[in-house]
Design a protein around this motif. Structure first.
Motif, PDB file in Angstrom:
ATOM      1  N   LYS A 107      58.751  52.670  -2.738  1.00  0.00           N
ATOM      2  CA  LYS A 107      59.362  53.089  -1.474  1.00  0.00           C
ATOM      3  C   LYS A 107      58.899  52.223  -0.298  1.00  0.00           C
ATOM      4  CE  LYS A 107      55.996  56.766  -0.479  1.00  0.00           C
ATOM      5  NZ  LYS A 107      55.455  56.112   0.716  1.00  0.00           N
TER       6      LYS A 107
ATOM      7  N   SER B 298      63.326  50.603   2.489  1.00  0.00           N
ATOM      8  CA  SER B 298      64.034  49.886   3.545  1.00  0.00           C
ATOM      9  C   SER B 298      65.077  48.963   2.897  1.00  0.00           C
ATOM     10  CB  SER B 298      63.029  49.055   4.356  1.00  0.00           C
ATOM     11  OG  SER B 298      63.697  48.151   5.201  1.00  0.00           O
ATOM     12  N   VAL B 299      66.335  49.123   3.281  1.00  0.00           N
ATOM     13  CA  VAL B 299      67.422  48.355   2.671  1.00  0.00           C
ATOM     14  C   VAL B 299      68.223  47.666   3.771  1.00  0.00           C
ATOM     15  CG1 VAL B 299      69.517  48.469   1.277  1.00  0.00           C
ATOM     16  CG2 VAL B 299      67.571  49.931   0.706  1.00  0.00           C
ATOM     17  N   GLN B 300      68.505  46.386   3.564  1.00  0.00           N
ATOM     18  CA  GLN B 300      69.244  45.632   4.571  1.00  0.00           C
ATOM     19  C   GLN B 300      70.243  44.692   3.914  1.00  0.00           C
ATOM     20  OE1 GLN B 300      66.764  43.489   7.363  1.00  0.00           O
ATOM     21  NE2 GLN B 300      68.468  42.255   8.122  1.00  0.00           N
TER      22      GLN B 300
ATOM     23  N   LYS C 165      60.722  46.235   0.751  1.00  0.00           N
ATOM     24  CA  LYS C 165      61.864  45.880   1.597  1.00  0.00           C
ATOM     25  C   LYS C 165      62.945  45.298   0.681  1.00  0.00           C
ATOM     26  CE  LYS C 165      58.795  44.808   5.461  1.00  0.00           C
ATOM     27  NZ  LYS C 165      58.230  43.724   6.306  1.00  0.00           N
ATOM     28  N   CYS C 166      64.106  45.911   0.699  1.00  0.00           N
ATOM     29  CA  CYS C 166      65.185  45.494  -0.202  1.00  0.00           C
ATOM     30  C   CYS C 166      66.319  44.856   0.590  1.00  0.00           C
ATOM     31  CB  CYS C 166      65.712  46.694  -0.991  1.00  0.00           C
ATOM     32  SG  CYS C 166      64.457  47.554  -1.957  1.00  0.00           S
ATOM     33  N   TYR C 167      66.717  43.687   0.171  1.00  0.00           N
ATOM     34  CA  TYR C 167      67.823  42.970   0.801  1.00  0.00           C
ATOM     35  C   TYR C 167      68.916  42.779  -0.245  1.00  0.00           C
ATOM     36  CZ  TYR C 167      63.997  41.909   4.019  1.00  0.00           C
ATOM     37  OH  TYR C 167      62.941  42.008   4.877  1.00  0.00           O
TER      38      TYR C 167
ATOM     39  N   VAL D  60      72.107  50.119  -4.209  1.00  0.00           N
ATOM     40  CA  VAL D  60      71.671  50.027  -2.811  1.00  0.00           C
ATOM     41  C   VAL D  60      71.589  51.410  -2.166  1.00  0.00           C
ATOM     42  CG1 VAL D  60      72.412  49.247  -0.526  1.00  0.00           C
ATOM     43  CG2 VAL D  60      72.492  47.666  -2.467  1.00  0.00           C
TER      44      VAL D  60
ATOM     45  N   GLU E  83      68.093  53.393  -0.855  1.00  0.00           N
ATOM     46  CA  GLU E  83      67.940  53.778   0.549  1.00  0.00           C
ATOM     47  C   GLU E  83      67.841  55.288   0.724  1.00  0.00           C
ATOM     48  OE1 GLU E  83      69.722  52.336   4.807  1.00  0.00           O
ATOM     49  OE2 GLU E  83      71.130  52.487   3.134  1.00  0.00           O
ATOM     50  N   THR E  84      68.717  56.036   0.068  1.00  0.00           N
ATOM     51  CA  THR E  84      68.794  57.477   0.332  1.00  0.00           C
ATOM     52  C   THR E  84      67.894  58.321  -0.565  1.00  0.00           C
ATOM     53  OG1 THR E  84      70.688  57.734  -1.174  1.00  0.00           O
ATOM     54  CG2 THR E  84      71.171  57.246   1.146  1.00  0.00           C
TER      55      THR E  84
END
Length: 492
Positions: free
Chosen positions: A263, A304-306, A266-268, A294, A298-299
């Motif tokens: 958690k 952190s997803v971008q 950082k996910c891109y 994705v 995130e949910t």
């Protein structure tokens, strides 16, 4: 950095040539390709075949199953399905059974406890296969090249020796593309391999800190930095233990035992390459699957997803060519593919081989002939190399800065699901979706994500910064637990 008009014409002609060759290949498939009553093999009924390598090793160490029974179960399955799939091109069943019997004898002596056995031989008694391009003592090592059809390995490649040293038992060698330079496993020695989820589709072709010694062809010079060997496993939990064995001394550069809180990652993500003229559009099935991942990260996970748009990704193919055009530290030109075709001996004329191929007389596959024909055109001049080298350095810096030591990048493994045989000839540049990360020197883990409505595998690739393989492997295990494990062919 838009391509010039001349460059666009050249690229259009390359795609047109690939399309025409592909039509010929497709016709060959219709007229003379393999025909089977069933589209897929029968599903697995033996429970041992549905266990991970780590689970099998534990049961064998605990003497709850005999190694000889495990190996025999795999041999039975191979005999049942391989005539349809043509994945394993040479068996070593007799030797494997002898090695399994030796494992059972060692365990029967009870000279070492379970912890000692695990430390010495983490994969004791676990069956595996080895790509034919790697040396496995006593087995062919042609890399699909007719000139080497009589080549027999006199020793083991480094990674093979390491796996055998960890207790694994090789059952045979698997197919590859000619000289491992195409993304369909097909050659004139062994023929083509068929996708077990649908036999009319391809399985893929050629597949860091892992030593490459003992494979053919062996990259040299600048290209050696980008050639990476890795494991293919049914279950993600086997990846890190396998990599620990295969990496040898290089394991010191990785952080595979580092505890990760997913958690906090950082996910891109990016759903396509940005619109390259050379590549196919990404299938909607793959885009929707990626978006499910994705949304979940995130949910549900709370990471952190971008969404990002890396504009230079559309030059993926050009960056791969720049890598292949790079001179060594000594200033020497890279080895020519046409010289590899002749195994550094016999002169090969690509144009003459193309004529012979049209008459059914060439010993080379059409992808290899096409690459040899286009090699000089594809290889960059110093000026063009410097231009795309700058792009590669800029993109690599952008990715490395973005990912840091706590980020991963989600990207399609390929723009389409597994295509039918010969279709890759009409889309010869699609491999750049994975090839670009070789050019960038970044670790990647390919993750299966179930099947589409037609029963073909879906997936995604997870990328991390240099030597952060532990991040990609952790995400792979999480996705497996969340979206389901490997689906056995025949169950769909």
């Amino acid at each position: 950095m838009a391509p010039s008009f001349t460059a666009r014409i050249q690229l259009f002609l390359l795609r047109a040539l690939g399309f025409l060759i592909g039509l010929v290949g497709r016709a060959a498939l219709v007229l003379g390709g393999p025909k089977f009553a069933s589209k897929t093999p029968r599903p697995v009924t033996e429970p041992l075949l549905l266990l991970s390598g780590m689970q099998l090793a534990k049961l064998i160490r605990q003497r709850k199953v005999k190694c000889i029974d495990v190996v025999q179960a795999y041999i039975n399955r191979i005999k049942d399905v391989n005539p349809m799939i043509n994945g394993i091109v040479k068996y070593r069943f007799e030797e494997a059974m002898k090695e399994a019997h030796a494992v059972d004898q060692k365990l029967a002596e009870k000279q070492e406890d379970e912890a000692t056995l695990e430390n010495k031989w983490p994969f004791l008694g676990v069956p595996l296969t080895v790509k034919e391009a790697f040396q496995l003592q006593g087995m062919p090592n042609s890399s699909g090249l007719m000139n080497r059809r009589d080549a027999i390995a006199k020793t083991d490649a480094t990674v093979v020796a390491l796996q055998k040293g960890a207790g694994a038992i090789p059952l045979g060698i698997t197919n590859c593309s000619e000289l491992c330079m195409w993304y369909e496993s097909s050659n004139k020695i062994y023929g083509w391999s068929n996708n077990p989820y649908d036999l009319q589709h391809i399985v893929g072709g050629s597949s860091g800190v892992v030593p490459n010694k003992g494979q053919f062809p062996l990259a040299v010079g600048a290209q050696e930095l980008f050639l990476s060997t890795g494991p293919i496993c049914h279950y993600a939990e086997d990846l890190a233990p396998m990599l620990k064995v295969m990496a040898g001394p290089g394991i010191k550069r990785l952080k595979l035992d580092t505890k990760i809180h997913l958690k906090d990652l950082k996910c891109y993500w990016m759903e396509h390459d940005g619109g390259s003229f050379l590549m196919s559009k990404v299938d909607q099935d793959l885009i929707m699957t990626q978006k499910k991942v994705v949304v979940h990260l995130e949910t549900i996970l709370g990471a952190s997803v971008q969404h990002v748009k890396l504009k230079k990704m559309k030059y993926s193919f050009q960056l791969w060519i720049a890598m292949m055009s790079a001179k060594g530290h000594d200033g020497k030109e890279p080895v020519k593919f046409v010289d590899l075709l002749g195994d550094h001996g016999k002169h090969v004329s690509p144009l003459w081989e193309l004529i012979k191929w049209c008459l059914g007389l060439s010993v080379y596959t059409i992808p290899s002939i096409g690459l040899a024909l286009l090699e000089e055109k594809l290889r960059y001049s110093n000026e063009k190399y410097q231009k795309f080298k700058a792009v590669e350095e800029s993109l690599r810096k952008e990715l490395v800065d973005m990912l840091g030591d706590d980020g991963v990048f989600l990207y399609p493994s390929h723009p389409t699901v597994a295509p039918k045989h010969h279709v890759p000839l009409t889309r010869p540049f699609n491999f750049a979706y994975t090839g670009v990360f070789s050019a960038l020197g970044l670790p990647v883990t390919q993750c299966p994500l179930g099947l589409n409505a037609k029963g073909l595998p879906l997936g995604i690739q997870v990328v991390a910064g240099p030597f952060n393989d532990h991040l990609t492997l952790a995400v792979a295990q999480y996705l497996e637990k969340t979206f389901g494990v490997w689906v056995c062919p025949g169950k769909f």
